[in-house]
Scaffold this active site. Structure first.
Site, PDB file in Angstrom:
ATOM      1  N   LYS A   1      24.685 -18.654   2.169  1.00  0.00           N
ATOM      2  CA  LYS A   1      25.951 -19.514   1.472  1.00  0.00           C
ATOM      3  C   LYS A   1      25.760 -19.783  -0.012  1.00  0.00           C
ATOM      4  O   LYS A   1      24.540 -19.718  -0.332  1.00  0.00           O
ATOM      5  CB  LYS A   1      26.467 -20.916   2.079  1.00  0.00           C
ATOM      6  CG  LYS A   1      25.434 -21.972   1.996  1.00  0.00           C
ATOM      7  CD  LYS A   1      26.346 -23.221   2.729  1.00  0.00           C
ATOM      8  CE  LYS A   1      25.902 -24.539   1.982  1.00  0.00           C
ATOM      9  NZ  LYS A   1      26.480 -25.602   2.414  1.00  0.00           N
TER      10      LYS A   1
ATOM     11  N   HIS B   1       0.862  -1.185  -0.039  1.00  0.00           N
ATOM     12  CA  HIS B   1       0.017   0.069  -0.077  1.00  0.00           C
ATOM     13  C   HIS B   1       0.686   1.223   0.083  1.00  0.00           C
ATOM     14  O   HIS B   1       2.030   1.286   0.449  1.00  0.00           O
ATOM     15  CB  HIS B   1      -1.045   0.035   1.193  1.00  0.00           C
ATOM     16  CG  HIS B   1      -1.893  -1.223   1.175  1.00  0.00           C
ATOM     17  ND1 HIS B   1      -3.261  -0.887   0.596  1.00  0.00           N
ATOM     18  CD2 HIS B   1      -1.870  -2.493   1.575  1.00  0.00           C
ATOM     19  CE1 HIS B   1      -3.961  -1.910   0.539  1.00  0.00           C
ATOM     20  NE2 HIS B   1      -3.171  -2.853   1.331  1.00  0.00           N
TER      21      HIS B   1
ATOM     22  N   THR C   1      13.246  -9.133   0.744  1.00  0.00           N
ATOM     23  CA  THR C   1      13.199  -8.061   0.304  1.00  0.00           C
ATOM     24  C   THR C   1      13.947  -7.799  -0.990  1.00  0.00           C
ATOM     25  O   THR C   1      13.580  -7.027  -1.480  1.00  0.00           O
ATOM     26  CB  THR C   1      13.456  -6.733   1.474  1.00  0.00           C
ATOM     27  OG1 THR C   1      15.165  -7.173   1.608  1.00  0.00           O
ATOM     28  CG2 THR C   1      12.759  -7.206   2.643  1.00  0.00           C
ATOM     29  N   LYS C   2      14.939  -8.411  -1.532  1.00  0.00           N
ATOM     30  CA  LYS C   2      15.755  -8.119  -2.742  1.00  0.00           C
ATOM     31  C   LYS C   2      15.884  -9.361  -3.175  1.00  0.00           C
ATOM     32  O   LYS C   2      15.738 -10.513  -2.614  1.00  0.00           O
ATOM     33  CB  LYS C   2      17.135  -7.590  -2.149  1.00  0.00           C
ATOM     34  CG  LYS C   2      17.134  -6.392  -1.568  1.00  0.00           C
ATOM     35  CD  LYS C   2      18.271  -5.700  -1.269  1.00  0.00           C
ATOM     36  CE  LYS C   2      18.204  -4.430  -0.482  1.00  0.00           C
ATOM     37  NZ  LYS C   2      19.349  -3.945   0.359  1.00  0.00           N
TER      38      LYS C   2
END
Length: 175
Positions: free
Chosen positions: A172, A108, A154-155
């Site tokens: 790893k 949002h 998040t990435k």
């Protein structure tokens, strides 16, 4: 990748009808015996045929915008999966998604809360998403990658790596 915005306050009657259809089909899936012809037909109808041969989605399922989800062949999605798919979710062949994973392709707007900011999620071939992991908007999980249980991604996740934690970080490389 460019984000796009959706204003649910401007939902068309057709979009409202599709949303109600999805809710009814998800309810049916969650209340029908898996591994039956009836169950398989409901899943096929929900994903409008965009689910590959040999793939299985186990209940309970929580999903919005099923028409924005594409599932490849031989994919296993365990129970409790949440797919917020307004921004699009693509799951390639041979992916495993453990129980209670969340694939979220929308968020949002901070200043106008009803507005959805959408970015697609892509889970590449042979990836494994651990139990309770959360994949956030715009993330690609690379081929053969593993996302540890409970991770918040998040990435983008590089191919052939293991990530974990909140936010997820490289644990790893997979040899």
């Amino acid at each position: 990748m460019e984000a796009f915005r959706v204003d649910p306050r401007k939902t068309t009657p057709e979009e409202m009808e599709r949303g109600m259809r999805d809710v009814k089909l998800v309810f049916g899936i969650n209340h029908t015996m898996p591994y039956t012809d009836e169950y398989n037909q409901l899943v096929k109808e929900l994903f409008e045929g965009n689910i590959g041969e040999g793939s299985m989605v186990l209940p309970p399922l929580n999903l919005v915008c099923a028409n924005q989800v594409k599932i490849g062949r031989n994919v296993m999605i365990m129970g409790g999966c949440l797919m917020m798919s307004r921004g699009g979710i693509t799951i390639d062949d041979d992916v495993m998604i453990a129980a209670n994973a969340q694939l979220i392709s929308n968020n949002h707007d901070l200043h106008d809360h009803p507005i959805l900011i959408c970015k697609p999620v892509h889970i590449c071939r042979n990836a494994w998403i651990g139990a309770g992991a959360t994949i956030l908007p715009g993330v690609t999980v690379g081929e053969n990658a593993v996302v540890a249980a409970g991770a918040v991604v998040t990435k983008d996740v590089a191919p052939n790596t293991i990530v974990g934690g909140n936010p997820a970080k490289l644990i790893k490389n997979i040899e």
